[in-house]
Structure formats: structure tokens, C-alpha cells
Design an enzyme around this catalytic site. Structure first.
Site, short mmCIF file in Angstrom:
data_model
loop_
_atom_site.label_atom_id
_atom_site.label_comp_id
_atom_site.label_asym_id
_atom_site.label_seq_id
_atom_site.Cartn_x
_atom_site.Cartn_y
_atom_site.Cartn_z
N GLU A 1 -2.92 -3.75 6.11
CA GLU A 1 -1.83 -3.01 5.25
C GLU A 1 -1.01 -4.06 4.99
OE1 GLU A 1 1.25 0.43 4.64
OE2 GLU A 1 -0.16 0.75 6.08
N HIS B 1 -5.26 3.65 14.05
CA HIS B 1 -3.85 3.37 13.51
C HIS B 1 -3.14 2.74 14.17
CE1 HIS B 1 -0.06 4.94 11.64
NE2 HIS B 1 -0.87 4.46 10.62
N ARG B 2 -2.75 1.44 13.79
CA ARG B 2 -1.78 0.47 14.68
C ARG B 2 -2.44 0.08 15.93
NH1 ARG B 2 3.95 3.21 12.87
NH2 ARG B 2 3.29 3.83 10.62
N ASP C 1 -4.07 7.80 15.39
CA ASP C 1 -3.28 7.30 16.60
C ASP C 1 -4.28 7.35 17.89
OD1 ASP C 1 -1.03 6.50 15.00
OD2 ASP C 1 -0.09 8.41 15.22
N ASP D 1 -0.58 -3.66 10.21
CA ASP D 1 0.31 -3.81 9.15
C ASP D 1 0.86 -5.47 9.22
OD1 ASP D 1 1.00 -0.91 8.47
OD2 ASP D 1 1.18 -1.03 10.46
N LYS E 1 2.77 -4.71 3.88
CA LYS E 1 4.07 -3.91 3.90
C LYS E 1 5.01 -4.84 3.08
CE LYS E 1 4.73 -0.88 5.98
NZ LYS E 1 4.38 0.33 5.85
N GLU F 1 -6.34 -0.43 12.07
CA GLU F 1 -5.64 -0.68 10.97
C GLU F 1 -4.43 -1.16 11.49
OE1 GLU F 1 -2.06 0.83 8.49
OE2 GLU F 1 -2.66 1.01 10.69
N HIS G 1 4.91 -2.98 11.56
CA HIS G 1 4.89 -1.94 10.58
C HIS G 1 6.26 -1.86 9.82
CE1 HIS G 1 5.86 1.90 8.94
NE2 HIS G 1 4.52 1.99 8.65
#
Length: 240
Positions: A109, A7-8, A229, A36, A111, A34, A49
Site C-alpha cells: 500500500e 494486515h501489516r 490482523d 505500507d 501511503k 499487506e 503506516h
């Protein structure tokens, strides 16, 4: 088999959405990343993000009010673990230059809240196609209009709606917007819905799965993937 997505990047151990975080995810043996994306004032696709740079960098202001050259001066590691890391905010192009040399997947993703301006989606799709990465990319967003637009632009690229509340028969909803997956908050997807969704051909990838017991639950359910994470920890739990 359950895939592990960082995640990120490896946001629990490195500054989120930075190249050092993405590289750590690969080192950890994860299957995917993943991240953003948003647009700068001058229309560049960057990886961050929040709508503002305040939380994660030593700067201030809204992304859409800042030029790329000014964003590049910021330290994206400034607020993480007492600033022990120094890192730039990467562009999506810079990420792809590195990513092409890996075997990872990436969940991008969007945003965005707009249901009429699709510049971010158009530029991102064009970059994916230019780099011939269609088979390794998943688009997700809480803005499901964004995903429908992407499907129309590039039906060969997988989409997956993000959501944070319980959905009735989520596979039906996913199919209705031509999505191949769903990305629910990990709290709102019970075991039965994971099985039913996947039996109907919809991949389930819950976010953000950080606690050992939750990671184990999704592994035991043969969930298609988890977004965490802590990809290194998840990978270790998977191999126990």
C-alpha cells in the site's frame, strides 16, 4: 477458495509492519502479507503506516523529515504489548530479501497523497522488477492517482483501489482505472456486491476483517481474499 492476507503482518499479535510480524504471518500459514510504504528524507523506501513514527516507535517526528540511519535506531516494538518485542522499521529491500524465499503474495500500500510526485511509486516498481516479483505483488492505495501511475509504469503488476465508502457498481470503477481488484472496508461490501464484482472479473479483498462472524461471512461468500490482523485465527476458521 479465500486467501488470507496478514494486515501489516500479524498486527493483532506482533508489532505491525516489522519483520517479526511478517514472519509470524508465514508461520500462521497465511497466503499473503499487506504492508505500507513511505519515503524517508533521504529517499529510502521503508515499511511503516503512519506519517509520523510517534505511535509505533520510541521516537518522534515525520518520516519525511528523518534519515534512514536515524529511523533504524528506533524500536518499532516499543509501543506494542508493553514493549515485549524489539524490532527495527524495515526497508522494502530488506523485506524483499526475506520474501523471495517464501511462497507468499504481498499487497504493497502506497501511503501518499500526492498527485504529481511519484518518486515512491517509481522506486517501488523498480525494486519489484529487479527482484522479478511482478507475479506476487499487488499495489493498493487510497490515492487512486498513484495506482493509475503504477499501471502505466508496469501494467503487468496488479493494482487494487482502497476505499472506505460504498461504491456504485465498484467493478465498473475498477475496470476504468485498469485495476484487477478492489480493497473495500469490510463494512461497505455486501454479499451481493462481492458476487457481482467477482463475476465481472474483479477480485474482492476487504480490510480489516478481524471478528469471527465477519471472517466466516467472507469465507462463505467465496471472497477472493480477506485482509486481517489475525491471520492465524482466520486460517483456523478457514480449515474448520
Amino acid at each position: 477458495m479465500t486467501y488470507i492476507f496478514g494486515h501489516r503482518g500479524s498486527a493483532g499479535t506482533h508489532p505491525e509492519n516489522t519483520m517479526i510480524s511478517f514472519q509470524e504471518t508465514e508461520r500462521a500459514g497465511a497466503d499473503g502479507i499487506e504492508l505500507d510504504v513511505q519515503l524517508t528524507k533521504d529517499g529510502e523506501v521503508i515499511i511503516i503506516h503512519d506519517e509520523k513514527v510517534d505511535r509505533t516507535t520510541d521516537g518522534k517526528g515525520y518520516i519525511n523529515n528523518l534519515l534512514l540511519k536515524d529511523i533504524k535506531k528506533l524500536n518499532a516494538g516499543a509501543k506494542f504489548q508493553n514493549g515485549q518485542f524489539k524490532a527495527e522499521i524495515p526497508t522494502l529491500n530488506e523485506f524483499f530479501e526475506w520474501f523471495k524465499g517464501t511462497n507468499l503474495f504481498v499487497n504493497i500500500e502506497f501511503k501518499t497523497k500526492s498527485i504529481s510526485n511519484y518518486e515512491l511509486e517509481e522506486k517501488t516498481v523498480a525494486m519489484v522488477k529487479k527482484n522479478k516479483l511482478e507475479e506476487r505483488v499487488i499495489f493498493s492505495s487510497f490515492n487512486h492517482y498513484s495506482l493509475v501511475y503504477c499501471y502505466r509504469l508496469a501494467p503487468e503488476i496488479e493494482t487494487a483501489p482502497l476505499y472506505a465508502e460504498g461504491l456504485f457498481m465498484p467493478w465498473i470503477y475498477a475496470q476504468s482505472i485498469r485495476a484487477k481488484g478492489i480493497h473495500p472496508n469490510y463494512r461497505v461490501i455486501p454479499d451481493e456486491l462481492i458476487t457481482l464484482s467477482q463475476n465481472h472479473g474483479i477480485k474482492v479483498r476487504p480490510y480489516t476483517v478481524n471478528q469471527d462472524e465477519d471472517i466466516k461471512r467472507f469465507l462463505n461468500c467465496n471472497t477472493h481474499a480477506i485482509i486481517t490482523d489475525f491471520p492465524k485465527k482466520a486460517k483456523e476458521l478457514k480449515t474448520v
